[in-house]
Design an enzyme around this catalytic site. Structure first.
Site, PDB file in Angstrom:
ATOM      1  N   SER A  69       0.864  -1.244  -0.083  1.00 41.47           N
ATOM      2  CA  SER A  69      -0.003   0.042  -0.034  1.00 41.47           C
ATOM      3  C   SER A  69       0.724   1.123  -0.114  1.00 41.47           C
ATOM      4  O   SER A  69       2.141   1.080   0.246  1.00 41.47           O
ATOM      5  CB  SER A  69      -0.874  -0.076   1.344  1.00 41.47           C
TER       6      SER A  69
HETATM    7  N1  SAH Z   1      -1.276  -5.173   3.882  1.00 44.96           N
HETATM    8  C1  SAH Z   1      -0.359  -5.099   2.482  1.00 44.96           C
HETATM    9  C2  SAH Z   1      -0.965  -4.660   1.366  1.00 44.96           C
HETATM   10  C3  SAH Z   1      -2.272  -5.436   0.925  1.00 44.96           C
HETATM   11  S1  SAH Z   1      -2.524  -6.034  -0.614  1.00 44.96           S
HETATM   12  C4  SAH Z   1       0.710  -4.576   2.721  1.00 44.96           C
HETATM   13  O1  SAH Z   1       1.220  -3.936   3.847  1.00 44.96           O
HETATM   14  O2  SAH Z   1       1.883  -5.077   1.878  1.00 44.96           O
HETATM   15  C5  SAH Z   1      -4.047  -7.027  -0.230  1.00 44.96           C
HETATM   16  C6  SAH Z   1      -3.517  -8.283   0.196  1.00 44.96           C
HETATM   17  O3  SAH Z   1      -4.822  -9.150   0.679  1.00 44.96           O
HETATM   18  C7  SAH Z   1      -3.101  -9.272  -1.088  1.00 44.96           C
HETATM   19  O4  SAH Z   1      -1.749  -9.887  -0.738  1.00 44.96           O
HETATM   20  C8  SAH Z   1      -4.358 -10.412  -1.163  1.00 44.96           C
HETATM   21  O5  SAH Z   1      -3.421 -11.397  -1.449  1.00 44.96           O
HETATM   22  C9  SAH Z   1      -4.712 -10.517   0.243  1.00 44.96           C
HETATM   23  N2  SAH Z   1      -5.986 -11.016   0.427  1.00 44.96           N
HETATM   24  C10 SAH Z   1      -7.033 -10.837  -0.413  1.00 44.96           C
HETATM   25  N3  SAH Z   1      -8.124 -11.509   0.068  1.00 44.96           N
HETATM   26  C11 SAH Z   1      -7.597 -12.201   1.088  1.00 44.96           C
HETATM   27  C12 SAH Z   1      -8.245 -13.169   2.134  1.00 44.96           C
HETATM   28  N4  SAH Z   1      -9.411 -13.651   1.905  1.00 44.96           N
HETATM   29  N5  SAH Z   1      -7.599 -13.611   3.095  1.00 44.96           N
HETATM   30  C13 SAH Z   1      -6.223 -13.178   3.202  1.00 44.96           C
HETATM   31  N6  SAH Z   1      -5.436 -12.554   2.441  1.00 44.96           N
HETATM   32  C14 SAH Z   1      -6.324 -11.914   1.319  1.00 44.96           C
END
Ligand code: SAH
Length: 224
Positions: A69
């Protein structure tokens, strides 16, 4: 060469100061949040050519087609959580692990779940490298929360759902705070702050954001 090492470090310090200014201008005023961001090397969560862009205020690609992010979004979401050192926090969407690392400096315990196993593995290794011992990275479908560890004082969802998932709200302690992006995944979403009251919920919108969708189930990753 010592000279080059010195130059490189001072450039990084200037970049960190600039990022802190950008965060302040975006409305991140909480000193502890600013300090946590200042102390956490974002480059450690990036690889290849993107490492050099770590202090730019932009989202950047990580593996498995996901993104780390934007720092101002990390700052605003973290600030909205109103963390203290007694908090047990759940994050959904570990991604690179950067947001979880920021949370770890401001809370007692952080659990973070990721549906891509390779991302969870890499994030775990970075936490170890940075000696952040109060973070547990779990490869799991975060839409289910983490029933074994519930209830949580704070929940942060870093992937967009259409509505706050009922299963996650149920794992929030009364008085607890959940921050999440809501809306259609392919458009701009709204950042929502939900406070769980004894007899319902209080909702507050915090602005527009853009996140990848919250998907159900584990990802089918090809073995590395
Ligand atoms: N917090 C992260 C950025 C978020 S990107 C950072 O600091 O880098 C969003 C992430 O959510 C992605 O890696 C995606 O794979 C994950 N995601 C999406 N749906 C999900 C779910 N049901 N359970 C766990 N992770 C999930």
């Amino acid at each position: 060469m010592p000279c080059q090492r010195w130059r490189r470090r001072s450039v990084t310090e200037a970049q960190v100061m600039e990022l802190v200014m950008t965060l302040r201008m975006a409305g991140v005023r909480d000193k502890d949040v600013l300090q946590a961001i200042e102390k956490t090397p974002r480059g450690a969560f990036l690889s290849g050519i993107f490492k050099d862009r770590a202090y730019e205020n932009v989202p950047l690609p990580i593996s498995c087609g996901q993104t780390i992010s934007q720092p101002t979004v990390v700052g605003l979401m973290t600030q909205a959580l109103e963390l203290d050192k007694r908090c047990k926090v759940l994050e959904i969407g570990t991604g690179s692990g950067y947001q979880a690392a920021i949370l770890s400096r401001l809370s007692r315990r952080v659990y973070t779940t990721e549906r891509h196993r390779p991302l969870a593995r890499t994030a775990r290794a970075v936490m170890q490298e940075l000696d952040l011992t109060n973070v547990t990275v779990i490869a799991a479908d975060g839409t289910l929360g983490l029933p074994d560890q519930a209830p949580f004082d704070r929940i942060l969802v870093t992937a967009a759902a259409e509505d706050p998932p009922a299963g996650l709200l149920a794992q929030l302690r009364p008085g607890g705070i959940m921050v999440l992006p809501v809306g259609q995944s392919d458009t701009v979403q709204t950042l929502l702050k939900v406070v769980k009251l004894e007899d319902g919920y209080d909702y507050q919108t915090l602005g527009d954001v853009r996140f990848v969708p919250l998907l159900e189930g584990m990802a089918e990753d090809t073995p590395e």
